[in-house]
Design an enzyme around this catalytic site. Structure first.
Site, short mmCIF file in Angstrom:
data_model
loop_
_atom_site.label_atom_id
_atom_site.label_comp_id
_atom_site.label_asym_id
_atom_site.label_seq_id
_atom_site.Cartn_x
_atom_site.Cartn_y
_atom_site.Cartn_z
N GLY A 221 69.84 -40.56 25.59
CA GLY A 221 70.31 -41.85 25.81
C GLY A 221 69.50 -43.08 26.65
O GLY A 221 68.18 -42.99 26.48
N CYS A 246 58.64 -39.28 28.43
CA CYS A 246 59.63 -39.83 27.75
C CYS A 246 60.77 -40.43 28.41
O CYS A 246 60.48 -41.51 29.10
CB CYS A 246 60.09 -38.96 26.62
SG CYS A 246 60.62 -39.65 25.25
N GLY A 290 64.27 -43.50 21.53
CA GLY A 290 65.04 -44.72 20.68
C GLY A 290 64.77 -46.05 21.65
O GLY A 290 64.95 -47.15 21.41
N HIS A 331 55.06 -36.83 23.57
CA HIS A 331 55.59 -35.58 24.12
C HIS A 331 54.26 -34.83 24.09
O HIS A 331 53.98 -33.92 22.98
CB HIS A 331 56.56 -34.85 23.27
CG HIS A 331 57.94 -35.56 23.49
ND1 HIS A 331 58.68 -35.05 24.77
CD2 HIS A 331 58.63 -36.47 22.78
CE1 HIS A 331 59.74 -35.59 24.62
NE2 HIS A 331 60.02 -36.63 23.53
N GLU A 333 53.95 -31.82 25.37
CA GLU A 333 54.28 -30.54 25.35
C GLU A 333 54.27 -30.07 23.90
O GLU A 333 54.13 -29.00 23.50
CB GLU A 333 55.47 -30.13 26.31
CG GLU A 333 56.77 -30.51 25.31
CD GLU A 333 57.07 -32.01 25.35
OE1 GLU A 333 56.11 -32.86 26.35
OE2 GLU A 333 58.18 -32.56 25.11
N1 LIG Z 1 63.02 -37.81 24.39
C1 LIG Z 1 63.30 -38.64 25.34
O1 LIG Z 1 63.21 -38.25 26.65
C2 LIG Z 1 63.96 -39.97 24.87
C3 LIG Z 1 64.22 -40.88 25.95
C4 LIG Z 1 65.47 -41.75 25.71
N2 LIG Z 1 66.55 -41.11 25.49
C5 LIG Z 1 65.16 -42.54 24.43
O2 LIG Z 1 65.58 -42.31 23.26
O3 LIG Z 1 64.13 -43.44 24.28
#
Ligand SMILES: NC(=O)CC[C@H](N)C(=O)O
Length: 357
Positions: A221, A246, A290, A331, A333
């Protein structure tokens, strides 16, 4: 069973359903990974989204017991060109179709995923619904237009109660906004003694745990939907080293006075080049976001931009000027995806060591 995908803009794609026999609506996004469908199906950051895989053959190595990123998938559905129903891999336990049936998820195959991706690239991500073949297209499109998706997705996927993943190394409190298991795997590999806490835990509660470091996880989100996390981050800055991934990265941005915005079609895949502005090196990274931190809004804050995306030059990394705190939009990870950025976990360990001294 014949199914169709209807977008809020009115476009219709006909295909064959797989998984559970249910209609499902969500934000339609695309992912450019050639592999990694098991990890993304189980990545809690995809909560509320229907993912279109641009790679044309999906399911070819089945589903195994090791690669899950969470126990219960939060994804809404999957769109593929060709679904493989005869996977071949020594780790395969069940097929993708069987997983979808078991987890009550629905998908659609036989879709022209190139056409769909072009639509998403040109107009930005849209809402969509996978429905039965006889559904009224105009009615579904107008229903989608008037639907607002929930703003409490982080609450939905975060753990409700704290739990421990014990070890003998640094004590890390992992704030779970929808954490991927890959983050726990990476910290465990470095002997971290992890306590996973819920997304609404306060700074005071965390400090009582006497941590050596704080890990702010990924999550679904809009980061602006998690305002309580900003107070928590402000309460920890300077007291304990912080590493954000993220959504955790975006929340650090907001907590320090920057802004975030929604990207037109996001970054999702295992092949995103990122430039490290300090080292002048490029890493190929795994991404799923996003939203992004607004670079203009960094002016006047105590944050320094450390990384940018080479595809669209948007922000991919931040570091605090005064306090031990850094974060990345991608990411490290690497599940799924390239391990180029894995060293960031070592830097986090180093940061905790330095802070202790
Ligand atoms: N992978 C995530 O942590 C995404 C972060 C956030 N929900 C976005 O879409 O930008």
């Amino acid at each position: 069973m014949k199914k169709k995908l209807i977008l809020e803009s009115g476009e219709v794609f006909h295909g064959e359903g797989f998984g559970a026999e249910l209609e499902t609506a969500g934000e339609v996004v695309f992912n450019t990974g050639m592999t990694g469908y098991q990890e993304l199906i189980s990545d809690p950051s995809y909560c509320g989204q229907i993912v279109c895989m641009t790679y044309p053959l999906i399911g070819n190595y089945g589903i195994n017991r090791d690669d899950y990123e969470s126990i219960e998938p939060a994804i809404k559905g999957l769109i593929v060109k060709e679904l493989c129903d005869l996977p071949s891999n020594f780790r395969t336990q069940i097929t993708l179709d069987e997983l979808f049936k078991k987890k009550n998820l629905s998908g659609i195959s036989g879709i022209d995923t190139r056409r769909l991706t072009r639509i998403l690239r040109n107009s930005g991500v849209v809402k969509g619904k996978i429905v039965n073949a006889d559904a009224d297209e105009a009615a579904v499109a107008s229903e989608l237009k008037s639907t607002n998706f929930p703003t409490n997705q982080v609450e939905e996927v975060s753990t409700k109660t704290p739990y421990a993943n014990p070890n003998r190394g640094f004590k890390v409190v992992l704030v779970d906004f929808g954490a991927k298991l890959g983050i726990i795997r990476e910290l465990s590999q470095r002997n971290c003694d992890i306590i996973v806490v819920s997304q609404d835990t306060t700074a005071e509660e965390i400090l009582l745990m006497n941590p050596d470091g704080i890990m702010l996880s990924n999550g679904p989100g809009d980061p602006e939907d998690v305002p309580h996390a900003l107070d928590m981050i402000r309460g920890l800055l300077g007291k304990v080293p912080i590493f954000g991934i993220c959504l955790g990265h975006q929340l650090i941005g907001l907590a320090c006075g920057a802004k975030t915005f929604k990207l037109k079609f996001g970054h999702r895949g295992g092949n995103h080049p990122v430039l490290d502005l300090e080292k002048n090196t490029v890493a190929i990274t795994s991404q799923n976001h996003g939203y992004a931190v607004d670079q203009e809004s960094l002016k006047g804050t105590d944050l320094i931009e450390t990384h940018i995306a080479l595809n669209d030059r948007t922000n991919e990394g931040l570091k605090h000027k005064i306090h031990p705190c850094f974060s990345v939009q991608y990411h490290p990870e690497a599940s799924p995806g390239p391990e180029d950025a894995n060293y960031l976990f070592d830097e986090f360990i180093q940061m905790m060591e330095d802070f202790k001294k």
